[in-house]
Design a protein around this motif. Sequence first.
Motif, short mmCIF file in Angstrom:
data_model
loop_
_atom_site.label_atom_id
_atom_site.label_comp_id
_atom_site.label_asym_id
_atom_site.label_seq_id
_atom_site.Cartn_x
_atom_site.Cartn_y
_atom_site.Cartn_z
N LEU A 181 -1.91 7.70 10.07
CA LEU A 181 -1.54 9.08 10.40
C LEU A 181 -0.61 9.68 9.34
O LEU A 181 -0.77 10.84 8.94
CB LEU A 181 -0.85 9.14 11.77
CG LEU A 181 -1.74 8.95 13.00
CD1 LEU A 181 -0.89 8.87 14.25
CD2 LEU A 181 -2.74 10.11 13.12
N ASN A 182 0.33 8.90 8.86
CA ASN A 182 1.33 9.43 7.93
C ASN A 182 0.84 9.53 6.49
O ASN A 182 1.53 10.13 5.66
CB ASN A 182 2.60 8.56 7.98
CG ASN A 182 3.45 8.86 9.19
OD1 ASN A 182 4.27 9.77 9.18
ND2 ASN A 182 3.25 8.10 10.27
N GLN A 183 -0.30 8.94 6.19
CA GLN A 183 -0.84 9.10 4.84
C GLN A 183 -1.87 10.22 4.75
O GLN A 183 -2.47 10.43 3.70
CB GLN A 183 -1.46 7.79 4.34
CG GLN A 183 -2.76 7.40 5.01
CD GLN A 183 -3.40 6.22 4.33
OE1 GLN A 183 -3.07 5.89 3.19
NE2 GLN A 183 -4.34 5.57 5.00
N GLY A 216 0.81 -1.21 0.00
CA GLY A 216 0.00 0.00 0.00
C GLY A 216 0.84 1.26 0.00
O GLY A 216 0.52 2.24 -0.68
N GLY A 217 1.95 1.24 0.76
CA GLY A 217 2.82 2.41 0.79
C GLY A 217 3.48 2.67 -0.54
O GLY A 217 3.58 3.82 -1.00
N VAL A 218 3.95 1.60 -1.22
CA VAL A 218 4.57 1.77 -2.53
C VAL A 218 3.55 2.31 -3.53
O VAL A 218 3.85 3.20 -4.33
CB VAL A 218 5.16 0.43 -3.01
CG1 VAL A 218 5.64 0.54 -4.45
CG2 VAL A 218 6.31 0.00 -2.11
N GLY A 219 2.32 1.80 -3.46
CA GLY A 219 1.28 2.31 -4.35
C GLY A 219 0.96 3.77 -4.08
O GLY A 219 0.74 4.56 -5.01
N LEU A 220 0.96 4.14 -2.80
CA LEU A 220 0.68 5.53 -2.44
C LEU A 220 1.77 6.46 -2.97
O LEU A 220 1.48 7.51 -3.55
CB LEU A 220 0.59 5.63 -0.92
CG LEU A 220 0.22 7.00 -0.33
CD1 LEU A 220 -1.21 7.36 -0.68
CD2 LEU A 220 0.39 6.97 1.18
N ILE A 221 3.03 6.06 -2.80
CA ILE A 221 4.13 6.89 -3.27
C ILE A 221 4.17 6.93 -4.80
O ILE A 221 4.45 7.98 -5.40
CB ILE A 221 5.47 6.37 -2.71
CG1 ILE A 221 5.46 6.43 -1.18
CG2 ILE A 221 6.64 7.15 -3.26
CD1 ILE A 221 5.27 7.82 -0.61
N THR A 222 3.86 5.80 -5.46
CA THR A 222 3.87 5.76 -6.92
C THR A 222 2.86 6.73 -7.49
O THR A 222 3.15 7.48 -8.43
CB THR A 222 3.56 4.34 -7.41
OG1 THR A 222 4.54 3.44 -6.87
CG2 THR A 222 3.59 4.26 -8.93
N ALA A 278 13.19 4.43 -3.49
CA ALA A 278 13.89 5.17 -2.43
C ALA A 278 12.91 5.91 -1.53
O ALA A 278 13.01 5.86 -0.30
CB ALA A 278 14.89 6.14 -3.06
N VAL A 279 11.94 6.63 -2.15
CA VAL A 279 10.99 7.39 -1.34
C VAL A 279 10.08 6.45 -0.56
O VAL A 279 9.73 6.73 0.60
CB VAL A 279 10.18 8.34 -2.25
CG1 VAL A 279 9.10 9.06 -1.45
CG2 VAL A 279 11.10 9.35 -2.90
N SER A 280 9.70 5.33 -1.15
CA SER A 280 8.89 4.35 -0.40
C SER A 280 9.65 3.80 0.79
O SER A 280 9.09 3.63 1.88
CB SER A 280 8.48 3.20 -1.34
OG SER A 280 7.68 3.67 -2.40
N ALA A 281 10.95 3.50 0.60
CA ALA A 281 11.76 3.02 1.73
C ALA A 281 11.82 4.07 2.83
O ALA A 281 11.71 3.75 4.02
CB ALA A 281 13.16 2.67 1.25
N ALA A 282 11.98 5.34 2.45
CA ALA A 282 12.03 6.41 3.46
C ALA A 282 10.70 6.52 4.19
O ALA A 282 10.66 6.65 5.42
CB ALA A 282 12.38 7.74 2.80
#
Length: 531
Positions: free
Chosen positions: A481-483, A418-424, A442-446
């Motif tokens: 919270l972070n999304q 879900g995080g990778v999809g959000l950043i993409t 890189a941004v997904s890892a961060a």
Amino acid sequence: MKLPPRLWIWVFLGLLVLVVLGLVLQAIQQLQWTLSTWLPYWMVGPLMLILLAALAVALAQVGWPWLRRLRQGGTMGPGKSAPVAVPSSRREAAQRNLGAIDRTLAQVRDAVEREALRQERQRMEAELERGDLVIVVFGTGSTGKTSLIRALLRELVGEVGAPMGSTTAASRYRLRLKDLSRAVILEDTPGILEAGRQGRERERLARELAARADLLLLVLDGDLRASELEVFEALAGLGKRLLVVLNKCDLRGEEEERRLLALLRQRTAARLGPEDVIPVSAAPQSVPMPGGRPLQPEPEVEALLRRIAAVLHADGEELIADNLLLQCRRLSQASQDLLDRQRRSDASTIVDRYMWIGAGVVMVTPLPGIDLLATAAVNAQMVVEIGRVYGVSLSRESAQDLALSVGRTLAGLGLVKGGVGLITSALSLNLPALVVSRAVQAVSAAWLTRVAGRSFITYFRQNQDWGDGGLQEVLQREYDLNQREGMLRRFLETALSRVVEPLQQRQARRLPPRPGPRGAGAGGDRGNPGR
């Protein structure tokens, strides 16, 4: 002759040891006879020695720690076994809390806030040594608080008048009660429920004073209205002894006064006994006298004085001790909150640093499998540093286990995908495909490091406990919270400058130079006479 119980215990233990020893010798003899029927005679002795040595080692491994604990427990006499002595009184408990506050404040870096708490701690220590009984008179504007204090003191104090808010600051007066060794301080407070910013400030001051009091007097001039009922519940919830004073009884008839008292006692029955609702007339109206000066009746406060004296004589010491202990706990909580804010700020700085370190590792690592190993190592070091902020020393192995468990849980909950999809979706920029791919990784890892790091902060704040909902609930909460739009937007603004732009620059340096115009190259060849 009657033997003491302790001697009977030793006799019983001696007999038990003899019985056990006899059974062991019988078992050894039986084992030796059995071995002699199966093995040559010369092998029985050495084998028996080996078995007995192994048995002795096993007994030593099991029995020695037990004997050592038994010996330690036996050498400690009655009253010495408690590792932490229980405070003998509330005063001693308050002293211990003050010592704990000193240790907490020593870790606080903010000089202004630390000094404010230190001054409050010194004030409490002075009160602990002096031990005055403090009675705070509390009530809405112009209900007769100052008039009541004047009647109690038998002298004019303060400014008494009809306008709202005539008492603008706290005033302290000394009251002497017969057969009471401690000094009694009466404290008048600004009125509450007044309009405007100044009214709210006076109400805040009055509530602070109420929190420090040993005994509270809530002065009313009628029934408890909805707003006053909220004030009553707030005061009763402080954990202090409370008396409700019904003032201006001279303005009502006897029947109306009885009805109003019964109504007030009914409304406060869940918090107070009926004897703690007392009628008074602090400033009776003057009575006109034909042909002479008006008659000024004496204040009627004897019932209140008797009740105050009874409460202070019976429970005065307990009221002081309870109040001091309550104040110590409040101050201890305030100092802990201050230290917690400092630790959260330090830990958040660590998380911010390591999430961009993780992004940088992913930017320069070519294989996805190595990415995972590298970010796991980064997260493990982040856990060690966050733990150090909270005074917890973790080994490298423990930190790695904790980081891996968080990573597996993130993947198991589908938060990595879900995080990778959000950043993409957020990085839908006009960039080369290779740059977009590496930027998303890189941004997904961060971003996932940020979620994991803030989850670690929760874990250490809760004394290395994930809480009732476990690790999954903490991770899901931090993910949600972070999304949120504001937090994600600020994160992406930083990510563009730290990750995407450096990737664009690297990619631009790696691309081959664009070819020049075809005619320029041809003309150059023709103009070369040597070709």
